[in-house]
Enzyme design. Sequence first.
Site, PDB file in Angstrom:
ATOM      1  N   ALA A  29       0.698  -1.078  -0.044  1.00  0.00           N
ATOM      2  CA  ALA A  29       0.350   0.068   0.098  1.00  0.00           C
ATOM      3  C   ALA A  29       0.598   1.070  -0.323  1.00  0.00           C
ATOM      4  CB  ALA A  29      -0.860   0.276   0.895  1.00  0.00           C
ATOM      5  N   ASN A  30       0.447   2.827   0.804  1.00  0.00           N
ATOM      6  CA  ASN A  30       1.345   3.703   0.115  1.00  0.00           C
ATOM      7  C   ASN A  30       0.511   4.296   1.458  1.00  0.00           C
ATOM      8  OD1 ASN A  30      -0.777   5.536  -0.698  1.00  0.00           O
ATOM      9  ND2 ASN A  30      -1.153   3.950  -2.547  1.00  0.00           N
ATOM     10  N   HIS A  31       1.060   5.941   0.823  1.00  0.00           N
ATOM     11  CA  HIS A  31       0.829   6.541   2.957  1.00  0.00           C
ATOM     12  C   HIS A  31      -0.779   8.071   2.040  1.00  0.00           C
ATOM     13  CE1 HIS A  31       4.200   5.248   5.403  1.00  0.00           C
ATOM     14  NE2 HIS A  31       5.305   5.463   4.184  1.00  0.00           N
ATOM     15  N   ALA A  95      -4.222   7.221  -4.506  1.00  0.00           N
ATOM     16  CA  ALA A  95      -3.217   7.149  -4.883  1.00  0.00           C
ATOM     17  C   ALA A  95      -3.475   5.282  -4.680  1.00  0.00           C
ATOM     18  CB  ALA A  95      -2.578   7.107  -3.781  1.00  0.00           C
TER      19      ALA A  95
END
Length: 223
Positions: A29-31, A95
């Site tokens: 995943a990402n932030h 995102a």
Amino acid sequence: PDEKPLAGVKTLVTAGPTHEALDPVRYIANHSSGKQGYAIAKAMQQLGADVTLVSGPTKLSPPQGVNFISITSAEEMLAACQNAMPSDIAICAAAVADWRVAEPSKQKIKKKNNTEAPTLSFIQNPDILATLSQSGPNRPGLVIGFAAETEHVTENAVSKRERKGCDWILANDVSPATGTFGGDENTLFLIDKNGVNPWHKMTKDAAAKKLSKRIADHLTLNA
Ligand code: C5P
């Protein structure tokens, strides 16, 4: 002035990260916090728009009065967005993970011994913004994307607008020092066919209101 200038305007907003499974218990995943996308969904709804928010996993509560669709992966996000068509406006603030594991393991990947680590093979995810921007007769009249960059922010965003085929891009610097990812403030540039418009640093809520107002003005001018 009309308080609900976007009454009846169908709007799709994507927000948050996506999670891409490696196996049944792990993901990449990402932030992304989802804050900017949720703020946009709320601001559009407050101007009267009929908003569908397609969101990846976040800690946020869906804004009141918004049709909320929760998804996990990029492929699910694309399917939910296509389901929400036709729409007058699409705003892709999510995102989305660029890649996913080609073949997620059906069972939890086990440690073989103390030295050997698994090798993961990735494939590209669908680009939701590009897909919606290039969807022919079904294309929303106004498609807006984001460009999170850590260098050459406006240059990269100008070429991204052309490559993806969207109408506007909101570009921002997400270098860790800016605190944008997960923070409450954003410094944006709005890029349209006429060029680059810098916006002052402001809260994500204020940026969402400014964008919604600009969309309302744009629709009035083009009515
Ligand atoms: O190419 P890049 O990821 O920088 O583009 C960012 C923009 O494209 C954002 O608007 C994001 O929501 C959208 N995007 C998408 N699907 C992807 C990747 C990005 O909709 N797979």
